[in-house]
Design an enzyme around this catalytic site. Structure first.
Site, PDB file in Angstrom:
ATOM      1  N   LEU A  19       0.846  -1.196   0.000  1.00  0.00           N
ATOM      2  CA  LEU A  19       0.000   0.000   0.000  1.00  0.00           C
ATOM      3  C   LEU A  19       0.874   1.236   0.000  1.00  0.00           C
ATOM      4  O   LEU A  19       1.459   1.587   1.036  1.00  0.00           O
ATOM      5  CB  LEU A  19      -0.906   0.012   1.237  1.00  0.00           C
ATOM      6  CG  LEU A  19      -1.937  -1.116   1.330  1.00  0.00           C
ATOM      7  CD1 LEU A  19      -2.473  -1.249   2.743  1.00  0.00           C
ATOM      8  CD2 LEU A  19      -3.064  -0.897   0.329  1.00  0.00           C
ATOM      9  N   THR A  20       1.009   1.876  -1.147  1.00  0.00           N
ATOM     10  CA  THR A  20       1.797   3.092  -1.221  1.00  0.00           C
ATOM     11  C   THR A  20       1.193   4.128  -0.282  1.00  0.00           C
ATOM     12  O   THR A  20      -0.026   4.321  -0.266  1.00  0.00           O
ATOM     13  CB  THR A  20       1.814   3.611  -2.678  1.00  0.00           C
ATOM     14  OG1 THR A  20       2.544   2.657  -3.453  1.00  0.00           O
ATOM     15  CG2 THR A  20       2.478   4.969  -2.778  1.00  0.00           C
ATOM     16  N   GLN A  72       8.215  -4.842  -2.206  1.00  0.00           N
ATOM     17  CA  GLN A  72       7.696  -4.836  -3.582  1.00  0.00           C
ATOM     18  C   GLN A  72       8.509  -3.872  -4.439  1.00  0.00           C
ATOM     19  O   GLN A  72       8.775  -2.740  -4.022  1.00  0.00           O
ATOM     20  CB  GLN A  72       6.231  -4.415  -3.635  1.00  0.00           C
ATOM     21  CG  GLN A  72       5.668  -4.645  -5.038  1.00  0.00           C
ATOM     22  CD  GLN A  72       4.277  -4.103  -5.235  1.00  0.00           C
ATOM     23  OE1 GLN A  72       4.031  -2.922  -5.051  1.00  0.00           O
ATOM     24  NE2 GLN A  72       3.354  -4.973  -5.633  1.00  0.00           N
ATOM     25  N   CYS A 102       0.264  -2.058 -11.101  1.00  0.00           N
ATOM     26  CA  CYS A 102       0.047  -0.642 -10.784  1.00  0.00           C
ATOM     27  C   CYS A 102      -0.478   0.100 -12.015  1.00  0.00           C
ATOM     28  O   CYS A 102       0.184   0.109 -13.061  1.00  0.00           O
ATOM     29  CB  CYS A 102       1.357  -0.014 -10.316  1.00  0.00           C
ATOM     30  SG  CYS A 102       1.178   1.726  -9.951  1.00  0.00           S
ATOM     31  N   LYS A 141       2.680  -9.651  -8.769  1.00  0.00           N
ATOM     32  CA  LYS A 141       1.306  -9.194  -8.491  1.00  0.00           C
ATOM     33  C   LYS A 141       0.713  -8.608  -9.766  1.00  0.00           C
ATOM     34  O   LYS A 141       1.306  -7.706 -10.365  1.00  0.00           O
ATOM     35  CB  LYS A 141       1.326  -8.147  -7.366  1.00  0.00           C
ATOM     36  CG  LYS A 141      -0.062  -7.650  -6.951  1.00  0.00           C
ATOM     37  CD  LYS A 141       0.019  -6.959  -5.591  1.00  0.00           C
ATOM     38  CE  LYS A 141      -1.320  -6.432  -5.112  1.00  0.00           C
ATOM     39  NZ  LYS A 141      -1.657  -5.121  -5.683  1.00  0.00           N
ATOM     40  N   HIS A 175      -5.114  -9.383  -8.318  1.00  0.00           N
ATOM     41  CA  HIS A 175      -6.123  -8.395  -7.948  1.00  0.00           C
ATOM     42  C   HIS A 175      -7.203  -8.503  -9.037  1.00  0.00           C
ATOM     43  O   HIS A 175      -6.927  -8.221 -10.207  1.00  0.00           O
ATOM     44  CB  HIS A 175      -5.471  -6.994  -7.900  1.00  0.00           C
ATOM     45  CG  HIS A 175      -6.441  -5.891  -7.631  1.00  0.00           C
ATOM     46  ND1 HIS A 175      -6.102  -4.569  -7.702  1.00  0.00           N
ATOM     47  CD2 HIS A 175      -7.751  -5.914  -7.285  1.00  0.00           C
ATOM     48  CE1 HIS A 175      -7.153  -3.812  -7.412  1.00  0.00           C
ATOM     49  NE2 HIS A 175      -8.164  -4.620  -7.166  1.00  0.00           N
ATOM     50  N   ASN A 205      -7.119 -11.387  -4.369  1.00  0.00           N
ATOM     51  CA  ASN A 205      -7.145 -10.031  -3.796  1.00  0.00           C
ATOM     52  C   ASN A 205      -8.301  -9.206  -4.366  1.00  0.00           C
ATOM     53  O   ASN A 205      -8.530  -9.210  -5.563  1.00  0.00           O
ATOM     54  CB  ASN A 205      -5.792  -9.360  -4.115  1.00  0.00           C
ATOM     55  CG  ASN A 205      -5.736  -7.889  -3.777  1.00  0.00           C
ATOM     56  OD1 ASN A 205      -5.275  -7.087  -4.582  1.00  0.00           O
ATOM     57  ND2 ASN A 205      -6.191  -7.505  -2.614  1.00  0.00           N
ATOM     58  N   GLY A 206      -9.013  -8.535  -3.462  1.00  0.00           N
ATOM     59  CA  GLY A 206     -10.032  -7.583  -3.879  1.00  0.00           C
ATOM     60  C   GLY A 206     -11.272  -7.580  -3.012  1.00  0.00           C
ATOM     61  O   GLY A 206     -11.935  -8.607  -2.855  1.00  0.00           O
ATOM     62  N   ASP A 207     -11.541  -6.423  -2.370  1.00  0.00           N
ATOM     63  CA  ASP A 207     -12.832  -6.152  -1.735  1.00  0.00           C
ATOM     64  C   ASP A 207     -13.108  -6.921  -0.454  1.00  0.00           C
ATOM     65  O   ASP A 207     -14.280  -7.203  -0.171  1.00  0.00           O
ATOM     66  CB  ASP A 207     -13.984  -6.429  -2.712  1.00  0.00           C
ATOM     67  CG  ASP A 207     -13.979  -5.517  -3.920  1.00  0.00           C
ATOM     68  OD1 ASP A 207     -13.331  -4.453  -3.845  1.00  0.00           O
ATOM     69  OD2 ASP A 207     -14.618  -5.860  -4.925  1.00  0.00           O
TER      70      ASP A 207
HETATM   71  C1  LIG Z   1      -3.714   3.552  -0.857  1.00  0.00           C
HETATM   72  C2  LIG Z   1      -3.386   2.379  -1.727  1.00  0.00           C
HETATM   73  C3  LIG Z   1      -2.075   2.165  -2.114  1.00  0.00           C
HETATM   74  C4  LIG Z   1      -1.730   1.052  -2.907  1.00  0.00           C
HETATM   75  N1  LIG Z   1      -0.419   0.834  -3.228  1.00  0.00           N
HETATM   76  C5  LIG Z   1      -0.062  -0.306  -3.898  1.00  0.00           C
HETATM   77  C6  LIG Z   1       1.314  -0.622  -4.136  1.00  0.00           C
HETATM   78  O1  LIG Z   1       2.235   0.090  -3.737  1.00  0.00           O
HETATM   79  N2  LIG Z   1       1.582  -1.781  -4.837  1.00  0.00           N
HETATM   80  C7  LIG Z   1       0.580  -2.611  -5.278  1.00  0.00           C
HETATM   81  O2  LIG Z   1       0.870  -3.656  -5.882  1.00  0.00           O
HETATM   82  N3  LIG Z   1      -0.715  -2.332  -5.061  1.00  0.00           N
HETATM   83  C8  LIG Z   1      -1.058  -1.211  -4.367  1.00  0.00           C
HETATM   84  N4  LIG Z   1      -2.375  -0.957  -4.089  1.00  0.00           N
HETATM   85  C9  LIG Z   1      -3.379  -1.956  -4.474  1.00  0.00           C
HETATM   86  C10 LIG Z   1      -3.612  -2.930  -3.319  1.00  0.00           C
HETATM   87  O3  LIG Z   1      -2.424  -3.627  -3.001  1.00  0.00           O
HETATM   88  C11 LIG Z   1      -4.709  -3.953  -3.660  1.00  0.00           C
HETATM   89  O4  LIG Z   1      -4.285  -4.731  -4.750  1.00  0.00           O
HETATM   90  C12 LIG Z   1      -6.020  -3.285  -4.030  1.00  0.00           C
HETATM   91  O5  LIG Z   1      -6.331  -2.214  -3.153  1.00  0.00           O
HETATM   92  C13 LIG Z   1      -7.176  -4.289  -4.007  1.00  0.00           C
HETATM   93  O6  LIG Z   1      -7.336  -4.848  -2.741  1.00  0.00           O
HETATM   94  P1  LIG Z   1      -8.496  -4.337  -1.734  1.00  0.00           P
HETATM   95  O7  LIG Z   1      -9.784  -4.388  -2.485  1.00  0.00           O
HETATM   96  O8  LIG Z   1      -8.398  -5.284  -0.583  1.00  0.00           O
HETATM   97  O9  LIG Z   1      -8.140  -2.913  -1.374  1.00  0.00           O
HETATM   98  C14 LIG Z   1      -2.741   0.155  -3.331  1.00  0.00           C
HETATM   99  C15 LIG Z   1      -4.063   0.386  -2.939  1.00  0.00           C
HETATM  100  C16 LIG Z   1      -4.395   1.469  -2.147  1.00  0.00           C
HETATM  101  C17 LIG Z   1      -5.820   1.671  -1.721  1.00  0.00           C
END
Ligand SMILES: Cc1cc2nc3c(=O)[nH]c(=O)nc-3n(C[C@H](O)[C@H](O)[C@H](O)COP(=O)(O)O)c2cc1C
Length: 407
Positions: A19-20, A72, A102, A141, A175, A205-207
């Site tokens: 999560l960036t 990552q 990304c 990923k 995802h 991954n997702g939701d």
């Molecule tokens: C604030 C934020 C930052 C994210 N940063 C990255 C990242 O650095 N690398 C990455 O592969 N995915 C990143 N994602 C995507 C998440 O890792 C994840 O794949 C995506 O949010 C779906 O999962 P979720 O529905 O559980 O949120 C980011 C998502 C959010 C919301």
């Protein structure tokens, strides 16, 4: 860790997603304190990491409380990838994940992130080259496609990766959305299951926002090796505990303040408890309230059926409609509770400052109580009404105050 070790370590687990801006050591430590055993760092651009950029290097730093930590990286060359893996190994990371999902322009314009999905054979060569050179296990990923519904190619990507034999990635996180979908549609777990039926271990991954949604996804995609959680953890950092206890914790406002105060102490420990530390932490800490203020009490008996129709993380308006019936209108709730659900950045900044300055969790509650005046709440409620016409709630994350947007 080697490939087999990491595959065994993550089996059946919930992984904290990369999560960036959100996945700092402080936040990961908070999740770890609630039982997150497998955690991942923010995406680091290998090119800048190798040039010695300190911010990129910080993304590889693990917290002492993390059990299994993956870095990552974003790269499109074997040489960069291999050298970044060596840096990750030196820094004590357990494995390295290659970001191929990304969607943000900053990555795709450089041919990184989901742009790598445009040419699956080239991606497979990149992965095998990095795996061959790396002492650490390497995972990948991905999203379902490099752009939209027209070029869904995850089956081809997975097939080419699985044909790499000894040079295949340890696992692939999928995802379940296309690149252009961003967060507008629900994640497609049928596609995740299709991906997981192949030879490579797949992380779905997702939701996932609640333990009962995690269980429903596991049922919908029984072939997945593990699950990964992003926004659910940002909103509910104790979700990992709920997954284990198979129960929803419904903390009162003061109990949530205690969690957020704990996060403040972790940020202080990481950046330093002085003006310099505060200024370094300020890019991250107030930002968290964009997600933390989305927390809502979601007991299964009230929301289980709704969750079967549509993921709760995608249904914030409907959730609030039900809550009005259960709890009364927001304005009738305790002022502190109203504050903790306030989506306005100005409030987030003041909340973060109050938590940072508080010497104890009790002081933090008192400080936030002082912030939750009728005047402040009315001003922020008006700002919320004014903004509601323009905000895209389904986006899942409102990019603001930052250079790097969410993925
Ligand atoms: C604030 C934020 C930052 C994210 N940063 C990255 C990242 O650095 N690398 C990455 O592969 N995915 C990143 N994602 C995507 C998440 O890792 C994840 O794949 C995506 O949010 C779906 O999962 P979720 O529905 O559980 O949120 C980011 C998502 C959010 C919301």
């Amino acid at each position: 860790m080697k490939t087999q070790e990491i595959v065994e370590a993550i089996a059946g687990k919930a992984i904290l997603a990369p999560l960036t801006r959100g996945g700092t050591p402080a936040f990961r430590a908070l999740c770890a304190s609630y039982g997150a055993e497998i955690t991942m760092g923010e995406m680091a651009f290998a090119k800048f990491l190798l040039k010695g950029d300190r911010k990129e290097a910080a993304r590889l730093r693990r917290h002492e409380s993390e059990t299994v930590f993956g870095a990552q990286i974003a790269t499109n060359t074997i040489d960069e990838g291999a050298r970044a893996c060596a840096v990750a190994a030196e820094r004590g990371c357990d494995w390295v994940d290659l970001n191929c999902g990304c969607p943000i322009y900053e990555a795709t314009r450089r041919g990184l992130g989901s742009a790598l999905l445009r040419k699956p054979p080239k991606l497979a060569r990149l992965v095998s080259g990095i795996v061959a050179e790396s002492d650490l296990a390497v995972s990948v990923k991905i999203r379902l496609s490099p752009s939209g519904d027209d070029d869904v190619n995850f089956p081809e990507v997975l097939e080419l990766l699985s044909e790499l034999g000894d040079l295949a990635p340890a696992f692939v996180s999928v995802h379940g959305r296309t690149t252009t979908a961003r967060y507008k549609t629900a994640a497609n777990w049928t596609a995740v299951e299709a991906a997981a039926r192949g030879p490579l271990p797949v992380v779905g991954n997702g939701d996932i926002l609640t333990y009962y949604e995690a269980e429903a996804r596991r049922e919908a995609a029984p072939s997945t090796h593990a699950i990964m959680i992003g926004r659910g953890a940002l909103t509910t950092p104790w979700l990992f505990d709920e997954l284990r206890s198979r129960d929803v914790w419904l903390p009162r406002a003061a109990e949530r303040v205690d969690v957020y105060w704990h996060l403040a102490t972790l940020f202080k420990a990481h950046f330093g408890d002085d003006e310099r530390g505060r200024s370094a932490a300020w890019y991250f800490f107030p930002w968290h309230f964009d997600f933390l203020t989305r927390w809502r009490p979601l007991p299964e008996d009230a929301f289980g059926d709704m969750a079967k129709r549509r993921p709760l993380v995608q249904s914030s308006r409907e959730v609030d409609d039900v809550l009005i019936k259960l709890e009364g209108p927001l304005s009738s709730l305790d002022p502190l509770e109203q504050l903790l659900r306030c989506p306005i950045p100005e409030a987030h900044n003041l909340m973060a400052a109050a938590l940072w300055d508080a010497g104890s969790s009790k002081d933090a509650v008192a400080a936030l109580d002082r912030l939750a005046t009728p005047d402040n709440l009315a001003t922020w409620a008006a700002a919320k009404t004014a903004a509601s016409g323009t905000a895209d709630e389904l986006e899942g994350h409102t990019p603001r105050r930052g250079k790097r947007k969410s993925q």
